[in-house]
Design an enzyme around this catalytic site. Structure first.
Site, PDB file in Angstrom:
ATOM      1  N   GLY A 131      -7.152   6.953  35.279  1.00  0.00           N
ATOM      2  CA  GLY A 131      -6.596   5.684  34.809  1.00  0.00           C
ATOM      3  C   GLY A 131      -7.441   4.555  35.360  1.00  0.00           C
ATOM      4  O   GLY A 131      -8.419   4.128  34.740  1.00  0.00           O
ATOM      5  N   TRP A 156      -1.602   7.843  26.982  1.00  0.00           N
ATOM      6  CA  TRP A 156      -1.035   6.488  26.832  1.00  0.00           C
ATOM      7  C   TRP A 156      -1.851   5.648  25.851  1.00  0.00           C
ATOM      8  O   TRP A 156      -2.214   4.500  26.138  1.00  0.00           O
ATOM      9  CB  TRP A 156      -0.972   5.753  28.182  1.00  0.00           C
ATOM     10  CG  TRP A 156      -0.350   6.574  29.251  1.00  0.00           C
ATOM     11  CD1 TRP A 156       0.935   7.028  29.281  1.00  0.00           C
ATOM     12  CD2 TRP A 156      -0.981   7.075  30.449  1.00  0.00           C
ATOM     13  NE1 TRP A 156       1.136   7.783  30.410  1.00  0.00           N
ATOM     14  CE2 TRP A 156      -0.017   7.825  31.148  1.00  0.00           C
ATOM     15  CE3 TRP A 156      -2.256   6.966  30.998  1.00  0.00           C
ATOM     16  CZ2 TRP A 156      -0.289   8.452  32.353  1.00  0.00           C
ATOM     17  CZ3 TRP A 156      -2.528   7.579  32.195  1.00  0.00           C
ATOM     18  CH2 TRP A 156      -1.561   8.318  32.851  1.00  0.00           C
ATOM     19  N   ARG A 243      -8.840  -8.137  28.385  1.00  0.00           N
ATOM     20  CA  ARG A 243      -7.982  -8.711  29.437  1.00  0.00           C
ATOM     21  C   ARG A 243      -7.541 -10.135  29.095  1.00  0.00           C
ATOM     22  O   ARG A 243      -6.477 -10.576  29.526  1.00  0.00           O
ATOM     23  CB  ARG A 243      -8.703  -8.625  30.787  1.00  0.00           C
ATOM     24  CG  ARG A 243      -8.713  -7.194  31.284  1.00  0.00           C
ATOM     25  CD  ARG A 243      -9.686  -6.868  32.384  1.00  0.00           C
ATOM     26  NE  ARG A 243      -9.646  -5.409  32.617  1.00  0.00           N
ATOM     27  CZ  ARG A 243     -10.533  -4.734  33.321  1.00  0.00           C
ATOM     28  NH1 ARG A 243     -11.538  -5.358  33.903  1.00  0.00           N
ATOM     29  NH2 ARG A 243     -10.413  -3.421  33.471  1.00  0.00           N
ATOM     30  N   ILE A 337      19.201 -16.628  34.763  1.00  0.00           N
ATOM     31  CA  ILE A 337      19.795 -17.851  34.207  1.00  0.00           C
ATOM     32  C   ILE A 337      20.842 -17.499  33.153  1.00  0.00           C
ATOM     33  O   ILE A 337      21.882 -18.150  33.054  1.00  0.00           O
ATOM     34  CB  ILE A 337      18.680 -18.766  33.629  1.00  0.00           C
ATOM     35  CG1 ILE A 337      17.847 -19.337  34.772  1.00  0.00           C
ATOM     36  CG2 ILE A 337      19.274 -19.896  32.778  1.00  0.00           C
ATOM     37  CD1 ILE A 337      16.567 -20.049  34.338  1.00  0.00           C
ATOM     38  N   GLY A 340      25.371 -12.611  32.916  1.00  0.00           N
ATOM     39  CA  GLY A 340      25.754 -11.352  32.254  1.00  0.00           C
ATOM     40  C   GLY A 340      25.154 -11.212  30.871  1.00  0.00           C
ATOM     41  O   GLY A 340      24.762 -10.114  30.460  1.00  0.00           O
ATOM     42  N   GLU A 363      -4.863  -2.149  30.604  1.00  0.00           N
ATOM     43  CA  GLU A 363      -6.178  -2.818  30.580  1.00  0.00           C
ATOM     44  C   GLU A 363      -6.607  -3.257  31.993  1.00  0.00           C
ATOM     45  O   GLU A 363      -7.199  -4.319  32.185  1.00  0.00           O
ATOM     46  CB  GLU A 363      -6.191  -3.950  29.554  1.00  0.00           C
ATOM     47  CG  GLU A 363      -5.935  -3.367  28.169  1.00  0.00           C
ATOM     48  CD  GLU A 363      -6.423  -4.180  26.997  1.00  0.00           C
ATOM     49  OE1 GLU A 363      -7.334  -4.995  27.191  1.00  0.00           O
ATOM     50  OE2 GLU A 363      -5.903  -3.954  25.886  1.00  0.00           O
ATOM     51  N   THR A 365      -4.907  -2.390  36.082  1.00  0.00           N
ATOM     52  CA  THR A 365      -3.731  -2.815  36.855  1.00  0.00           C
ATOM     53  C   THR A 365      -4.050  -4.110  37.606  1.00  0.00           C
ATOM     54  O   THR A 365      -5.215  -4.503  37.738  1.00  0.00           O
ATOM     55  CB  THR A 365      -3.373  -1.741  37.903  1.00  0.00           C
ATOM     56  OG1 THR A 365      -4.517  -1.595  38.766  1.00  0.00           O
ATOM     57  CG2 THR A 365      -3.035  -0.402  37.265  1.00  0.00           C
TER      58      THR A 365
HETATM   59  N1  CAA Z   1     -18.125  -5.578  32.920  1.00  0.00           N
HETATM   60  C1  CAA Z   1     -19.303  -4.979  32.586  1.00  0.00           C
HETATM   61  N2  CAA Z   1     -19.794  -3.927  33.258  1.00  0.00           N
HETATM   62  C2  CAA Z   1     -19.066  -3.466  34.295  1.00  0.00           C
HETATM   63  C3  CAA Z   1     -17.839  -4.043  34.683  1.00  0.00           C
HETATM   64  C4  CAA Z   1     -17.376  -5.142  33.962  1.00  0.00           C
HETATM   65  N3  CAA Z   1     -16.213  -5.740  34.241  1.00  0.00           N
HETATM   66  N4  CAA Z   1     -17.346  -3.367  35.749  1.00  0.00           N
HETATM   67  C5  CAA Z   1     -18.227  -2.396  36.023  1.00  0.00           C
HETATM   68  N5  CAA Z   1     -19.265  -2.450  35.141  1.00  0.00           N
HETATM   69  C6  CAA Z   1     -20.451  -1.575  35.110  1.00  0.00           C
HETATM   70  C7  CAA Z   1     -21.235  -1.704  36.396  1.00  0.00           C
HETATM   71  O1  CAA Z   1     -22.206  -2.721  36.282  1.00  0.00           O
HETATM   72  C8  CAA Z   1     -21.853  -0.332  36.514  1.00  0.00           C
HETATM   73  O2  CAA Z   1     -22.965  -0.196  35.680  1.00  0.00           O
HETATM   74  P1  CAA Z   1     -24.462   0.032  36.281  1.00  0.00           P
HETATM   75  O3  CAA Z   1     -24.330   1.050  37.369  1.00  0.00           O
HETATM   76  O4  CAA Z   1     -25.251   0.477  35.117  1.00  0.00           O
HETATM   77  O5  CAA Z   1     -24.857  -1.296  36.791  1.00  0.00           O
HETATM   78  C9  CAA Z   1     -20.810   0.567  35.925  1.00  0.00           C
HETATM   79  O6  CAA Z   1     -19.993  -0.235  35.085  1.00  0.00           O
HETATM   80  C10 CAA Z   1     -19.944   1.255  36.963  1.00  0.00           C
HETATM   81  O7  CAA Z   1     -19.365   0.244  37.728  1.00  0.00           O
HETATM   82  P2  CAA Z   1     -18.870   0.504  39.212  1.00  0.00           P
HETATM   83  O8  CAA Z   1     -19.918   1.198  40.005  1.00  0.00           O
HETATM   84  O9  CAA Z   1     -18.380  -0.802  39.706  1.00  0.00           O
HETATM   85  O10 CAA Z   1     -17.666   1.527  38.970  1.00  0.00           O
HETATM   86  P3  CAA Z   1     -16.414   1.804  39.871  1.00  0.00           P
HETATM   87  O11 CAA Z   1     -15.992   3.172  39.530  1.00  0.00           O
HETATM   88  O12 CAA Z   1     -16.638   1.448  41.293  1.00  0.00           O
HETATM   89  O13 CAA Z   1     -15.319   0.730  39.356  1.00  0.00           O
HETATM   90  C11 CAA Z   1     -13.755  -0.178  37.800  1.00  0.00           C
HETATM   91  C12 CAA Z   1     -15.109   0.459  38.034  1.00  0.00           C
HETATM   92  C13 CAA Z   1     -13.913  -1.685  37.787  1.00  0.00           C
HETATM   93  C14 CAA Z   1     -12.701   0.207  38.823  1.00  0.00           C
HETATM   94  C15 CAA Z   1     -13.381   0.375  36.417  1.00  0.00           C
HETATM   95  O14 CAA Z   1     -13.249   1.780  36.474  1.00  0.00           O
HETATM   96  C16 CAA Z   1     -12.121  -0.222  35.823  1.00  0.00           C
HETATM   97  O15 CAA Z   1     -12.157  -1.322  35.292  1.00  0.00           O
HETATM   98  N6  CAA Z   1     -10.992   0.527  35.868  1.00  0.00           N
HETATM   99  C17 CAA Z   1      -9.809   0.147  35.132  1.00  0.00           C
HETATM  100  C18 CAA Z   1      -9.789   0.841  33.794  1.00  0.00           C
HETATM  101  C19 CAA Z   1      -8.941   0.139  32.801  1.00  0.00           C
HETATM  102  O16 CAA Z   1      -8.908  -1.080  32.696  1.00  0.00           O
HETATM  103  N7  CAA Z   1      -8.241   0.930  31.977  1.00  0.00           N
HETATM  104  C20 CAA Z   1      -7.480   0.391  30.935  1.00  0.00           C
HETATM  105  C21 CAA Z   1      -7.233   1.427  29.897  1.00  0.00           C
HETATM  106  S1  CAA Z   1      -7.397   0.809  28.276  1.00  0.00           S
HETATM  107  C22 CAA Z   1      -5.866   0.212  27.831  1.00  0.00           C
HETATM  108  O17 CAA Z   1      -4.995   0.007  28.631  1.00  0.00           O
HETATM  109  C23 CAA Z   1      -5.765  -0.145  26.398  1.00  0.00           C
HETATM  110  C24 CAA Z   1      -4.396  -0.158  25.867  1.00  0.00           C
HETATM  111  O18 CAA Z   1      -3.999   0.744  25.156  1.00  0.00           O
HETATM  112  C25 CAA Z   1      -3.543  -1.350  26.066  1.00  0.00           C
END
Ligand code: CAA
Length: 379
Positions: A131, A156, A243, A337, A340, A363, A365
């Protein structure tokens, strides 16, 4: 910074407000109870141009800016957060992703029906064991030469059953880590692609959230988005814009609950006067109005930065973090507000309170938004 909305923004706001009041409000309690997908209403959203608002007219979209999109999402979410998540995923994850990174052929084949609402899209990143830690993809897309063989389970998934096409993130080369991940466009009906269990949810109950199962699904190479290994970057880049959509949804949920609470406080009498005349209620509403306005400014700021092609990663994460907390808090206050009456379905605030919770989860947490913000601060 210009805080005024343009004529076009005001027209979008009015159109979305009218649609929500006239076409989403009727039957909303029943749809929520029955977890009934608002098929007719989604069709109308397509006809009114809400399903591909930012897509260029060349591909059947509205060619509007992100501020217009946020305004429309806010208005629709004031009434129906199930409809707004269907709209948000289609607009900011699926359509935006295809328009920004797809090939001309992919755009003509998929973006055009998606932007006009003839087809709905799904975005498949989350898995049973992945996730927040989205790089740990267990779903595989094995390179078989002229096609990929996809195996795995996605969890999900918004629009899971109603979508005609799914953007599926999967691991092709595990040794390369996140640089070995691809995003594939997978059509519904492809052999081996099965819609799994429908989730019975706390909120946004009328949106259809399913698991999707992939067993030896053959996906042609031309359905890969971007270069080999671009899939994780694709997911992160589209989620940055997504987001803003969810932040606008949270803002709308909060504002919808506030408007109901304000109206109720002027009608309901206690101790010989309208409850609005009691300072305890005035203070709640004053604080709600202030925090909602602050959330709105953060949402507009992120949207404007995106429209101006400036870096909006931090702004989008801040907007989602703040607006989703405001939504959870303001809807709880709105129930309080109402007393009940707030606890029963016909007054709508309990539904908005249940709907608010997911905005702190999907999208990314709230904890992930803090991580993104912290990384941007030091960067
Ligand atoms: N924008 C662009 N690129 C990004 C980025 C961002 N916000 N965040 C990370 N990256 C890139 C990094 O630059 C890196 O690329 P390079 O190595 O080529 O430079 C790569 O992605 C990996 O990044 P990290 O090393 O930072 O990865 P990490 O594992 O440490 O962390 C994280 C990444 C930010 C935690 C990410 O996994 C994340 O955002 N997790 C949350 C996932 C999410 O939002 N899920 C939602 C599900 S979809 C949904 O909910 C839709 C729905 O149905 C409503």
């Amino acid at each position: 910074m210009n805080f005024n909305l343009s004529e076009e923004h005001l027209a979008v706001q009015e159109a979305a407000r009218d649609f929500a009041q006239n076409e989403l409000l009727p039957g909303i309690v029943e749809r929520d109870n029955a977890q009934q997908f608002p098929a007719e209403q989604v069709k109308r959203m397509g006809e009114l141009g809400f399903m591909g608002m930012m897509v260029s007219p060349e591909y059947g979209g509205g060619g509007m800016d992100t501020v217009s999109y946020a305004i429309a999402i806010e208005e629709i979410s004031k009434i129906d957060a199930s409809a707004s998540v269907i709209m948000s995923v289609n607009n900011s994850l699926v359509c935006y992703g295809l328009e920004a990174f797809g090939t001309e052929e992919q755009k003509h084949k998929y973006l055009t029906p998606l932007a006009s609402g003839q087809m709905i899209g799904a975005f498949c990143l989350s898995e049973p064991e992945a996730g927040s830690d989205a790089t740990s993809q267990a779903t595989t897309a094995e390179d078989m030469g002229d096609y990929y063989l996809v195996n795995g389970t996605k969890n999900w998934i918004t629009n899971g059953n109603s979508s005609g096409v799914a953007l599926v993130i999967a691991q092709t080369n595990r040794e390369k880590g996140h640089r070995g991940i691809n995003c594939l466009i997978v059509e519904k009906g492809t052999p081996g692609f099965v819609v799994g269990k429908k989730e019975d949810k706390l909120g946004i109950r009328a949106s259809d959230t399913h698991s999707l199962l992939f067993t030896d699904v053959k996906v042609p190479k031309e359905n890969r988005i971007g270069a080999d290994g671009f899939g994780f970057k694709f997911a992160m880049s589209t989620l940055n814009g997504g987001r803003i959509g969810i932040a606008a949804q949270a803002l709308g949920i909060a504002a919808g609950a506030y408007e109901l609470a304000l109206k109720y406080s002027q009608e309901r009498k206690a101790f010989g006067k309208a409850i609005f005349e009691h300072q305890a209620i005035q203070f709640k509403l004053a604080e709600m109005a202030t925090k909602i306005e602050a959330a709105r400014l953060l949402v507009y700021k992120a949207a404007r930065l995106k429209d101006e092609h400036k870096d909006y990663v931090q702004a989008a994460a801040m907007a989602k973090l703040f607006a989703s907390d405001v939504a959870m808090w303001a809807t709880t206050e709105a129930v309080q507000i109402h007393g009940g009456y707030g606890f029963v379905k016909e007054f709508h605030v309990e539904r908005l309170m249940r709907d608010a919770k997911i905005t702190q989860i999907y999208e990314g947490t709230s904890e992930i938004q803090k991580l993104v913000i912290a990384r941007e601060i030091v960067r």
